[in-house]
Design a protein around this motif. Sequence first.
Motif, PDB file in Angstrom:
ATOM      1  N   GLY A 106       0.818  -1.209   0.000  1.00 36.23           N
ATOM      2  CA  GLY A 106       0.000   0.000   0.000  1.00 36.23           C
ATOM      3  C   GLY A 106       0.851   1.257   0.000  1.00 36.23           C
ATOM      4  N   ARG A 107       1.920   1.242   0.750  1.00 37.60           N
ATOM      5  CA  ARG A 107       2.809   2.406   0.771  1.00 37.60           C
ATOM      6  C   ARG A 107       3.475   2.614  -0.586  1.00 37.60           C
ATOM      7  NH1 ARG A 107       5.443   0.737   6.460  1.00 37.60           N
ATOM      8  NH2 ARG A 107       3.801   1.537   7.803  1.00 37.60           N
ATOM      9  N   THR A 108       3.910   1.528  -1.199  1.00 33.41           N
ATOM     10  CA  THR A 108       4.559   1.639  -2.493  1.00 33.41           C
ATOM     11  C   THR A 108       3.582   2.160  -3.547  1.00 33.41           C
ATOM     12  OG1 THR A 108       5.966  -0.230  -1.916  1.00 33.41           O
ATOM     13  CG2 THR A 108       5.854   0.350  -4.234  1.00 33.41           C
ATOM     14  N   GLN A 109       2.362   1.644  -3.504  1.00 34.14           N
ATOM     15  CA  GLN A 109       1.367   2.096  -4.472  1.00 34.14           C
ATOM     16  C   GLN A 109       1.006   3.566  -4.228  1.00 34.14           C
ATOM     17  OE1 GLN A 109      -2.228  -0.158  -4.443  1.00 34.14           O
ATOM     18  NE2 GLN A 109      -2.936   0.680  -6.373  1.00 34.14           N
ATOM     19  N   GLY A 110       0.954   3.963  -2.959  1.00 30.63           N
ATOM     20  CA  GLY A 110       0.659   5.362  -2.656  1.00 30.63           C
ATOM     21  C   GLY A 110       1.756   6.297  -3.124  1.00 30.63           C
ATOM     22  N   MET A 111       3.006   5.840  -3.065  1.00 24.48           N
ATOM     23  CA  MET A 111       4.105   6.686  -3.510  1.00 24.48           C
ATOM     24  C   MET A 111       4.104   6.815  -5.030  1.00 24.48           C
ATOM     25  SD  MET A 111       7.018   5.406  -0.774  1.00 24.48           S
ATOM     26  CE  MET A 111       8.297   5.486  -1.955  1.00 24.48           C
ATOM     27  N   ARG A 112       3.650   5.776  -5.725  1.00 25.46           N
ATOM     28  CA  ARG A 112       3.614   5.828  -7.185  1.00 25.46           C
ATOM     29  C   ARG A 112       2.477   6.703  -7.686  1.00 25.46           C
ATOM     30  NH1 ARG A 112       4.229  -0.517  -8.527  1.00 25.46           N
ATOM     31  NH2 ARG A 112       6.339  -0.767  -7.762  1.00 25.46           N
ATOM     32  N   GLY A 113       1.383   6.728  -6.911  1.00 27.68           N
ATOM     33  CA  GLY A 113       0.161   7.296  -7.425  1.00 27.68           C
ATOM     34  C   GLY A 113      -0.039   8.715  -7.326  1.00 27.68           C
TER      35      GLY A 113
END
Length: 113
Positions: A106-113
């Motif tokens: 979730g953190r990785t996806q939030g940083m990408r988004g």
Amino acid sequence: MSQPVTTNPFIIMIINMTIVFLVLTAIWGMITLLHAIDPTKKPKAAPAAQPSAAPVPKPAAPTVAPTGMPQEIIAVIAAAVQAMGYRLADVKAVRPVERPGWKEAGRTQGMRG
């Protein structure tokens, strides 16, 4: 040596495929026959009567168990365990599993988004 019957590759392919499927059908027939006359197969026993499951009492108001989960969720988990053939006494504890991989995703996806 004699002359080949045909040199047409499609006729040769059809003949070869026919032979392969005939051999496969013969093997399938032998396997079916062996399953039918198998002397090592145990006779089927009559299915044992399943004890009827006692209904899980529904609490009047949603309360929270010591684990922090609502009792309805614990009741559903207990019913699923009992439906699988276990006794309710076999359940030792119900607690959420820590999944750090989900947090990281979730953190990785939030940083990408």
